[in-house]
Motif scaffolding. Structure first.
Motif, PDB file in Angstrom:
ATOM      1  N   ASP A 191      14.469  -9.305  23.575  1.00  0.00           N
ATOM      2  CA  ASP A 191      15.108  -8.451  24.571  1.00  0.00           C
ATOM      3  C   ASP A 191      14.957  -9.025  25.968  1.00  0.00           C
ATOM      4  O   ASP A 191      15.901  -9.023  26.759  1.00  0.00           O
ATOM      5  N   ARG A 192      13.775  -9.535  26.277  1.00  0.00           N
ATOM      6  CA  ARG A 192      13.558 -10.158  27.586  1.00  0.00           C
ATOM      7  C   ARG A 192      14.415 -11.411  27.745  1.00  0.00           C
ATOM      8  O   ARG A 192      14.915 -11.698  28.821  1.00  0.00           O
ATOM      9  N   THR A 215      19.547   2.574  24.446  1.00  0.00           N
ATOM     10  CA  THR A 215      18.499   2.172  23.513  1.00  0.00           C
ATOM     11  C   THR A 215      18.653   2.789  22.137  1.00  0.00           C
ATOM     12  O   THR A 215      17.771   2.631  21.299  1.00  0.00           O
ATOM     13  N   ARG A 246      22.274  -2.517  27.870  1.00  0.00           N
ATOM     14  CA  ARG A 246      20.854  -2.596  27.590  1.00  0.00           C
ATOM     15  C   ARG A 246      20.180  -1.239  27.702  1.00  0.00           C
ATOM     16  O   ARG A 246      19.176  -0.986  27.062  1.00  0.00           O
ATOM     17  N   ALA A 260      18.376   0.005  19.979  1.00  0.00           N
ATOM     18  CA  ALA A 260      16.988  -0.392  19.722  1.00  0.00           C
ATOM     19  C   ALA A 260      16.349   0.525  18.691  1.00  0.00           C
ATOM     20  O   ALA A 260      15.549   0.075  17.859  1.00  0.00           O
ATOM     21  N   CYS A 286      10.751  -8.701  18.847  1.00  0.00           N
ATOM     22  CA  CYS A 286      11.863  -7.952  19.430  1.00  0.00           C
ATOM     23  C   CYS A 286      11.723  -7.856  20.948  1.00  0.00           C
ATOM     24  O   CYS A 286      12.715  -7.976  21.685  1.00  0.00           O
ATOM     25  N   SER A 297      15.063   1.554  28.920  1.00  0.00           N
ATOM     26  CA  SER A 297      15.288   0.184  28.482  1.00  0.00           C
ATOM     27  C   SER A 297      14.882  -0.077  27.037  1.00  0.00           C
ATOM     28  O   SER A 297      14.054   0.620  26.457  1.00  0.00           O
ATOM     29  N   LEU A 298      15.484  -1.136  26.477  1.00  0.00           N
ATOM     30  CA  LEU A 298      15.171  -1.539  25.114  1.00  0.00           C
ATOM     31  C   LEU A 298      13.705  -1.921  24.993  1.00  0.00           C
ATOM     32  O   LEU A 298      13.056  -1.598  24.004  1.00  0.00           O
ATOM     33  N   THR A 299      13.183  -2.618  25.992  1.00  0.00           N
ATOM     34  CA  THR A 299      11.791  -3.044  25.931  1.00  0.00           C
ATOM     35  C   THR A 299      10.854  -1.848  25.825  1.00  0.00           C
ATOM     36  O   THR A 299       9.870  -1.882  25.079  1.00  0.00           O
TER      37      THR A 299
END
Length: 379
Positions: free
Chosen positions: A149-150, A166, A163, A169, A145, A87-89
């Motif tokens: 993203d969230r 990444t 998403r 990202a 960021c 994930s991006l997070t």
């Protein structure tokens, strides 16, 4: 620590800080009503007694927490088939941990400066000063960021396939690093080492070109206030308010309360850590513009206030692993698995490790579900 000098017919001021935009008065002679210099011995003594232990404590906490985050993230990445598959997070979390870790590593050097003076040379002075500025900016921008993203994942339910790529990202993080590196070039160009005439101590400081000192100083403080506090705060507030409103229509009452507590905690801790420092910096800017009346009491209050609140802001890099890592259920599970492996290497907890290795997660470790990643308590 950073010492900056400015001169005028009526005053000589030496200012000390860790970064290019923190000012503290260490020695000044002002044309006040009684034409007497302000006493600085007590303030100087406070600096030397407060800064070293504060910086060493922050270094230890931030180093341990962010090393754990980096190890957990990299361990999870090695279990995947591609660096662009999670994930991006998680990507932003990794870069945030690296930024905070780099910031923590240089703090002992500034602590030593308070004890023995700067003993590391001019080149190291420039590098350390640039690293400090670089990671202060990067850290808060990566926080923004993560919140954005969230916001996309929860409020707009961005498609999972997009998403999980990444690589986007990674490009975003690269842009942030490059832009912040450009801002830190001020330290590389202007930082130098000098000897204080008062006690012969060598200090690492920013020395701007004569005649442009005030312009540079105000410009850097404005950038710090905007990019290092105002913009990230606005992004976080907007995203988290929208996230909570979206969850109110889909979550249970218990989940709403937990989500609200988490959101309030994230924003409140960011404000507690950075708002006092920026308030003192704003007051210092008004003082430089002569919009406030100078006095010895005000100068002393600014000196001590900026040093203390700067340390409080730096503490945020030690809190980030707790706020943005351990809050995730999947992150905690991955951390437990890693600890079991470490214990198993010493012949301990082998049975627990063998049981846990068969339950390896295939989701983002900062998430409980793809649409509630990082806000694991909301799932």
């Amino acid at each position: 620590m950073n010492f900056e000098t400015s001169e005028s017919p009526n005053k000589t001021k030496v200012m000390m800080t860790t970064d290019t935009y923190t000012l503290s008065t260490s020695d000044y002679t002002n044309d006040y009503e009684d034409s007497a210099p302000c006493p600085i011995r007590e303030t100087w003594r406070f600096f030397r007694s407060f800064a070293p232990p504060a910086y060493f404590i922050i270094f230890f906490l931030a180093f341990v927490g962010n090393v754990l985050v980096v190890h957990v993230v990299r361990r999870y990445r090695r279990s995947r088939h591609s660096p662009c598959s999670y994930s991006l997070t998680d990507t932003f979390l990794l870069h945030l941990a690296i930024s905070d870790l780099l910031l923590a590593i240089i703090l002992p050097l500034f602590a030593i400066q308070w004890i023995k003076g700067w003993v590391f040379g001019v080149a190291m002075c420039k590098i350390v000063g640039a690293l400090f500025s670089l990671n202060i900016y990067c850290g808060v921008l990566f926080l923004a960021c993560i919140s954005f993203d969230r916001y996309l994942a929860i409020v707009h339910a961005v498609q999972t396939g997009w998403r999980r790529n990444t690589c986007l990202a990674q490009v975003t993080c690269a842009v942030i690093w490059v832009c912040c590196l450009g801002l830190s070039a001020v330290d590389i160009h202007f930082r130098t080492v000098t000897t204080l005439p008062s006690d012969g101590s060598k200090v690492c400081f920013v020395q701007f070109t004569p005649g442009t000192h005030l312009k540079w100083q105000l410009t850097m403080q404005l950038l710090n206030l905007t990019l290092g506090f105002g913009l990230p705060l606005l992004v976080m507030l907007y995203c988290y308010i929208r996230i909570f409103r979206a969850l109110c229509s889909t979550s249970s009452r218990r989940q709403k309360k937990r989500s609200l507590r988490l959101i309030i905690s994230l924003v409140a801790i960011f404000l507690i850590c950075w708002a006092p420092y920026n308030a003192f910096k704003l007051t210092d800017s008004l003082l430089m513009l002569e919009w406030l009346l100078r006095s010895c009491d005000l100068e002393k209050a600014l000196d001590i206030g900026i040093l203390v609140t700067e340390s409080l802001g730096l503490l945020h890099c030690a809190l980030n692993p707790l706020l943005y890592g351990l809050v995730g259920v999947k992150f905690r599970r991955e951390l437990v698995q890693m600890c079991k492996v470490w214990l198993g290497s010493f012949g301990l907890a082998r049975e627990l490790h063998s049981q846990g290795s068969s339950r390896r997660t295939t989701m983002s470790f900062s998430s409980e579900g793809e649409n509630t990643s990082y806000f694991s308590v909301m799932s």
